[in-house]
Design a protein around this motif. Structure first.
Motif, PDB file in Angstrom:
ATOM      1  N   VAL A  26      44.588  38.398  52.734  1.00  0.00           N
ATOM      2  CA  VAL A  26      44.126  37.179  53.413  1.00  0.00           C
ATOM      3  C   VAL A  26      45.050  36.001  53.152  1.00  0.00           C
ATOM      4  O   VAL A  26      45.377  35.236  54.065  1.00  0.00           O
ATOM      5  CB  VAL A  26      42.674  36.846  52.983  1.00  0.00           C
ATOM      6  N   ASN A  27      45.502  35.845  51.891  1.00  0.00           N
ATOM      7  CA  ASN A  27      46.264  34.646  51.513  1.00  0.00           C
ATOM      8  C   ASN A  27      47.700  34.935  51.090  1.00  0.00           C
ATOM      9  O   ASN A  27      48.449  33.996  50.780  1.00  0.00           O
ATOM     10  CB  ASN A  27      45.549  33.917  50.367  1.00  0.00           C
ATOM     11  N   ASN A  28      48.055  36.216  51.020  1.00  0.00           N
ATOM     12  CA  ASN A  28      49.369  36.650  50.532  1.00  0.00           C
ATOM     13  C   ASN A  28      49.663  36.090  49.148  1.00  0.00           C
ATOM     14  O   ASN A  28      50.750  35.596  48.852  1.00  0.00           O
ATOM     15  CB  ASN A  28      50.485  36.256  51.510  1.00  0.00           C
ATOM     16  N   THR A  29      48.655  36.150  48.267  1.00  0.00           N
ATOM     17  CA  THR A  29      48.811  35.691  46.890  1.00  0.00           C
ATOM     18  C   THR A  29      48.330  36.787  45.937  1.00  0.00           C
ATOM     19  O   THR A  29      47.572  37.673  46.320  1.00  0.00           O
ATOM     20  CB  THR A  29      48.003  34.407  46.619  1.00  0.00           C
ATOM     21  N   PHE A  30      48.776  36.673  44.688  1.00  0.00           N
ATOM     22  CA  PHE A  30      48.315  37.591  43.651  1.00  0.00           C
ATOM     23  C   PHE A  30      48.139  36.820  42.354  1.00  0.00           C
ATOM     24  O   PHE A  30      49.015  36.050  41.945  1.00  0.00           O
ATOM     25  CB  PHE A  30      49.302  38.741  43.429  1.00  0.00           C
ATOM     26  N   ASN A  31      47.000  37.024  41.702  1.00  0.00           N
ATOM     27  CA  ASN A  31      46.702  36.349  40.444  1.00  0.00           C
ATOM     28  C   ASN A  31      46.415  37.408  39.388  1.00  0.00           C
ATOM     29  O   ASN A  31      45.501  38.219  39.534  1.00  0.00           O
ATOM     30  CB  ASN A  31      45.481  35.434  40.617  1.00  0.00           C
ATOM     31  N   ALA A  32      47.219  37.397  38.330  1.00  0.00           N
ATOM     32  CA  ALA A  32      47.061  38.398  37.273  1.00  0.00           C
ATOM     33  C   ALA A  32      45.840  38.146  36.404  1.00  0.00           C
ATOM     34  O   ALA A  32      45.419  39.029  35.647  1.00  0.00           O
ATOM     35  CB  ALA A  32      48.310  38.436  36.400  1.00  0.00           C
ATOM     36  N   ASN A  33      45.252  36.946  36.501  1.00  0.00           N
ATOM     37  CA  ASN A  33      44.056  36.624  35.715  1.00  0.00           C
ATOM     38  C   ASN A  33      42.835  37.203  36.410  1.00  0.00           C
ATOM     39  O   ASN A  33      42.398  36.692  37.445  1.00  0.00           O
ATOM     40  CB  ASN A  33      43.914  35.109  35.552  1.00  0.00           C
TER      41      ASN A  33
END
Length: 427
Positions: A26-33
């Motif tokens: 959806v946002n083309n983001t990735f969060n490792a948390n």
């Protein structure tokens, strides 16, 4: 422009990366948390076409074992399903069959895409979305032959290796989902209309993969989510049962988390579908149930007219809605009017019409009604206002009168008074 809204459930064990996958798509983001999903979370993806808009509402459902009884309620009315597992975790892979069986039991055969997430294979490491220098391949718990066997055994539409972290095959896998929904929603001008004896697939329903049924959009449909809130035991479920099925049961059954009731109203050129979210009023479930507010177009707050605490808490319920959604049309229902009107053993109302008039102004409610789920008193009248509010958004009208585009517009101050008991009208 015509819009089509579809519900897609995203399921799988805890820690497999469902939320991370949706964030990437959806946002083309990735969060490792990692943040644990409580109950359900939502993501919306909008795709614009030349003459219509496709909206996919993804229901990211918690995978914790202790929430499964509750979260199965979220499956209702889904048009497609995504099952995610961690390709390095054998248990999450083995449980895919159980997740699919639950979907089949609840919904029958709907299009299902299985995602083998966290694929840090050589192909994945060659993907150019992120710097992969710090990534190290891990051993997969299954190979391609295992996945092909799985696909056949559970009758999945397709299985993909993906990585939410690198973006590997995220677009490719979701392109298939878009095409499945496009087959239902996007009218094709070159296709002939089906003969009358053919069973046509409606919007919101999808033919099981492999049937090869023709798909057409013959009538525009609009789906709206309506929250139904209020304290425990005020009669929310009983009110919906009276409105939708014209039934009343004196047997009280506590709502766990959320329940759903659909109401369909057919017009000449379109269909209005209202999906009522009957949300539990128990104090201990409030933190979880607030997650259910997202995406609502209108709100109904119910209180027991003989119970002072339930009346006082209306302001709190409205404040929660305003915090989560801003100002949306809100109808307040003073339920159990039958107890006040009972000649043989009347109960005293905790408020009068002046109190309700003040409440309406204070919380900026659209309208307040006296109702009785037991007798049906003013159930139809109060819900006709909800229908008209949604019609003002959804139902196109021939441009004879009104606005320039012919639509009906109702603002938050619109009032419909059917008799003296619509509490803000004068006697």
């Amino acid at each position: 422009m015509t819009e089509y809204l579809y519900k897609v459930i995203v399921i799988g064990n805890q820690d497999v990366g469902k939320t991370a996958f949706l964030d990437r798509y959806v946002n083309n983001t990735f969060n490792a948390n990692y943040k644990k999903t409580l109950g359900v979370d939502y993501q919306l993806k909008v795709i614009q076409w030349e003459k219509c808009t496709l909206r996919m509402q993804f229901w990211d459902i918690a995978g914790q074992e202790y929430t499964k009884v509750l979260t199965r309620n979220y499956y209702n009315a889904a048009s497609a399903c995504i099952i995610v597992f961690d390709i390095t975790n054998t248990k999450s892979y083995e449980d895919v069959k159980e997740w699919k069986a639950e979907v089949d039991t609840k919904l029958g055969q709907i299009p299902t895409i299985v995602l083998a997430n966290k694929d840090l294979s050589v192909l994945c490491l060659q993907h150019d979305l992120v710097d992969n220098s710090s990534l190290e391949p891990k051993n997969a718990c299954v190979d391609d032959m295992d996945l092909e066997t799985l696909k056949t055994s559970i009758q999945a539409t397709e299985v993909f290796h993906v990585s939410a972290k690198t973006g590997y095959q995220v677009k490719s896998s979701m392109k298939l989902l878009e095409k499945i929904l496009m087959g239902v929603t996007i009218p094709r001008p070159t296709e002939p209309r089906p003969p009358k004896n053919i069973n046509v697939q409606r919007k919101g329903s999808v033919a099981p993969p492999g049937l090869g049924a023709s798909r057409f959009c013959l009538m525009t449909e609009y789906l709206y989510k309506v929250l139904v809130l209020g304290n425990n035991r005020v009669g929310k479920t009983a009110f919906l049962e009276r409105y939708i099925n014209n039934n009343f049961s004196a047997q009280y059954k506590t709502t766990l988390g959320v329940d759903f009731q659909p109401k369909v109203i057919k017009y000449e050129h379109c269909t209005l579908r209202m999906q009522f979210w009957d949300i539990a009023g128990q104090e201990r479930q409030k933190v979880l149930s607030r997650n259910f507010y997202n995406g609502a177009s209108a709100c109904i707050i119910v209180f027991d007219i003989t119970n002072t605490k339930s009346y006082e808490d209306v302001k709190e319920w409205k404040a929660e809605v305003d915090t989560k959604l801003g100002q949306i049309p809100t109808i307040v229902l003073a339920n159990k009017q039958d107890l006040v009107d009972d000649i043989s053993n009347p109960r005293k109302a905790c408020v009068d019409d002046m109190d309700l008039d003040i409440l309406k102004d204070t919380i900026k409610a659209t309208e307040v009604f006296h109702v009785s789920a037991k007798t049906g008193y003013q159930v139809k009248q109060s819900m006709q206002l909800v229908e008209k509010i949604l019609m003002g958004v959804t139902i196109p009208r021939p441009p004879k009168t009104g606005t320039s585009d012919g639509s009906i517009t109702l603002d938050s101050q619109t009032s419909v008074h059917h008799n003296s008991r619509s509490c803000c009208s004068s006697n």
